[in-house]
Design an enzyme around this catalytic site. Structure first.
Site, PDB file in Angstrom:
ATOM      1  N   GLU A   1       0.823  -1.205   0.000  1.00 53.59           N
ATOM      2  CA  GLU A   1       0.000   0.000   0.000  1.00 53.59           C
ATOM      3  C   GLU A   1       0.863   1.265   0.000  1.00 53.59           C
ATOM      4  OE1 GLU A   1      -2.129  -3.443   1.332  1.00 53.59           O
ATOM      5  OE2 GLU A   1      -0.347  -2.501   2.192  1.00 53.59           O
TER       6      GLU A   1
ATOM      7  N   PRO B   1      12.119 -14.242  -0.017  1.00 57.06           N
ATOM      8  CA  PRO B   1      10.991 -14.368   0.917  1.00 57.06           C
ATOM      9  C   PRO B   1      10.283 -13.038   1.125  1.00 57.06           C
ATOM     10  CG  PRO B   1      12.995 -15.364   1.819  1.00 57.06           C
ATOM     11  CD  PRO B   1      13.402 -14.553   0.637  1.00 57.06           C
TER      12      PRO B   1
ATOM     13  N   GLY C   1      14.485  -4.231   0.297  1.00 51.54           N
ATOM     14  CA  GLY C   1      14.590  -3.209  -0.728  1.00 51.54           C
ATOM     15  C   GLY C   1      15.403  -3.575  -1.946  1.00 51.54           C
ATOM     16  N   GLU C   2      15.574  -4.881  -2.221  1.00 55.30           N
ATOM     17  CA  GLU C   2      16.399  -5.273  -3.361  1.00 55.30           C
ATOM     18  C   GLU C   2      15.629  -6.044  -4.431  1.00 55.30           C
ATOM     19  OE1 GLU C   2      20.969  -5.390  -2.130  1.00 55.30           O
ATOM     20  OE2 GLU C   2      19.937  -7.258  -1.648  1.00 55.30           O
TER      21      GLU C   2
ATOM     22  N   ASN D   1       1.776  -8.382  -6.023  1.00 59.27           N
ATOM     23  CA  ASN D   1       1.648  -7.457  -7.148  1.00 59.27           C
ATOM     24  C   ASN D   1       2.683  -7.752  -8.234  1.00 59.27           C
ATOM     25  OD1 ASN D   1       1.269  -5.246  -8.781  1.00 59.27           O
ATOM     26  ND2 ASN D   1       2.155  -3.777  -7.355  1.00 59.27           N
ATOM     27  N   PRO D   2       2.237  -8.059  -9.473  1.00 59.67           N
ATOM     28  CA  PRO D   2       3.191  -8.379 -10.537  1.00 59.67           C
ATOM     29  C   PRO D   2       3.664  -7.169 -11.331  1.00 59.67           C
ATOM     30  CG  PRO D   2       0.982  -8.744 -11.354  1.00 59.67           C
ATOM     31  CD  PRO D   2       0.837  -8.248  -9.919  1.00 59.67           C
TER      32      PRO D   2
END
Length: 434
Positions: free
Chosen positions: A67, A270, A312-313, A337-338
């Protein structure tokens, strides 16, 4: 609050008030589970050391990472209007993402526990000019207290899943009392709009899914070059945002596919980075060769599975492969989300449980931009087909990009719907001639 509130909400408010003194116990428990930032515990009780900026302030609330990232482009548009932003979320992970990827002038706070006392402190301190709630993270005391303070509230990127809708129908008076407090509901799709309307939203407008307008995630160039150099020449599958129960299936999928692609490397990312150690132990116990990114390990020529358990990677790993498995879909989590992967040229494979993004995946699957695997056998087949057939892979990527382009535009429509509120703020700031 008005006596017209349904009994469920009146009881909820009383219970929340009575339980407020137990907040320290809950906080300590969450600390042990690594679900709280020890330096910012006061925010859960509506306390803060941060000052409210002068002038209009837009408060944006999202539950977690997805979100918060969905709001990134909207936040940039608002900042361009010289509007200050207060961004709240409920997870440590989302706070870390904000610190990494958002401008320094964005004020982030953890959302307070939904007690009238804590919520009151929060609202009295920040005094938002406008509140934007993302998707469906609806905390009753936040909504009722905001409404009591005459704070304009808008539900943006509204989503009501087919699973949630019948549950809320059984509590129709409760959800209607909450949704009815919003000035307007900006829904992702016609189906979402119909559900929100049926549940009591007073004013519903279909604006589309903001997640379709997000920018591709960034990647550190030096880290990317380093990974490309050690993976050079190897076919790579990236399994993104996996959940418990999926890694075992992916490990077996890798074992089968490695018989056809002997140098195959599977990268497992993960969804919750803290699970990395456990995932690596499970893989090692089977005899497979595993490397763990949080230990600063790089895959070698002998590595079968690379567990990328860092924050964040994702943008880094999306750039390493055109074949992406989207996690949370082999187990009934609802899918991930793709869109970010598609914007980086990926061919998408997913499991059957994608109800969190049902409309997006339905359109992608129908256009050939994503491929659903109903079973572990089908997962092997679909991933193998994408790995071994460059023409099919390219066609899938092109189809997915066309879908995202066609379904985009939610950002512009959202800004148009918010224009009356933003115009009022600009008038208050003296930026628009009255």
């Amino acid at each position: 609050m008005p006596k017209s509130l349904p009994i469920t909400l009146r009881v909820y408010r009383r219970i929340a008030a009575v339980l407020a003194p137990l907040a320290p116990i809950l906080i300590q428990r969450r600390l042990k589970q690594n679900k709280e930032d020890p330096a910012r515990l006061g925010e859960r009780r509506g306390l803060t050391t941060a000052a409210r900026p002068v002038g209009p302030l837009v408060w944006i609330h999202g539950a977690s990472v997805g979100e918060v990232l969905a709001a990134a482009a909207l936040i940039e548009r608002l900042r361009a209007l010289n509007i200050r932003i207060l961004l709240t979320s409920g997870t440590v992970t989302s706070a870390e993402i904000v610190a990494r990827r958002f401008p320094a002038d964005i004020i982030h706070q953890y959302i307070p526990f939904d007690s009238p006392r804590f919520v009151g402190r929060f609202l009295d301190h920040w005094r938002p000019s406008l509140a934007l709630f993302i998707e469906s993270d609806l905390w009753p005391n936040l909504i009722l207290s905001g409404f009591a303070r005459r704070m304009p509230m808008v539900l943006i990127n509204g989503r009501m899943s087919p699973r949630s809708f019948p549950r809320w129908q059984k509590m129709s008076a409760t959800i209607a009392a909450l949704l009815g407090r919003f000035d307007i509901c900006l829904a992702q799709s016609d189906n979402d709009a119909d559900r929100f309307g049926a549940l009591g939203s007073r004013n519903v407008v279909v604006t589309g899914n903001l997640k379709l307008d997000v920018a591709a995630p960034p990647a550190d160039p030096a880290k990317l070059e380093r990974l490309i150099s050690v993976m050079r020449g190897r076919p790579v599958i990236v399994a993104s945002s996996t959940h418990a129960g999926e890694e075992e299936i992916l490990l077996e999928t890798h074992r089968v596919l490695a018989g056809f692609f002997p140098s195959l490397l599977t990268v497992i990312v993960p969804r919750h980075a803290h699970r990395g150690e456990a995932v690596a132990r499970m893989i090692a116990a089977t005899g497979a060769q595993v490397a763990l990114r949080s230990r600063e390990e790089l895959p070698t020529a002998l590595t079968d599975i690379y567990v990328a358990d860092t924050m964040g990677e994702l943008g880094l790993f999306y750039r390493l492969s055109q074949v992406i498995f989207m996690g949370g879909s082999l187990v009934p989590h609802g899918g991930q989300n793709p869109i970010e992967a598609i914007k980086l040229g990926a061919s998408i494979v997913h499991g059957p449980h994608v109800f969190n993004f049902a409309d997006v995946y339905q359109t992608l699957d129908g256009a050939g931009g994503a491929w659903q695997a109903h079973s572990s056998e089908q997962l092997v087949k679909q991933l193998g087909h994408m790995l071994g057939n460059e023409a099919a892979r390219s066609a899938s990527v092109e189809a997915a990009e066309q879908v995202v382009l066609r379904l985009g535009g939610a950002l512009d429509r959202t800004m148009a719907a918010l224009e009356p509120y933003l115009l009022q703020m600009q008038l208050e700031m003296g930026q628009v001639d009255a």
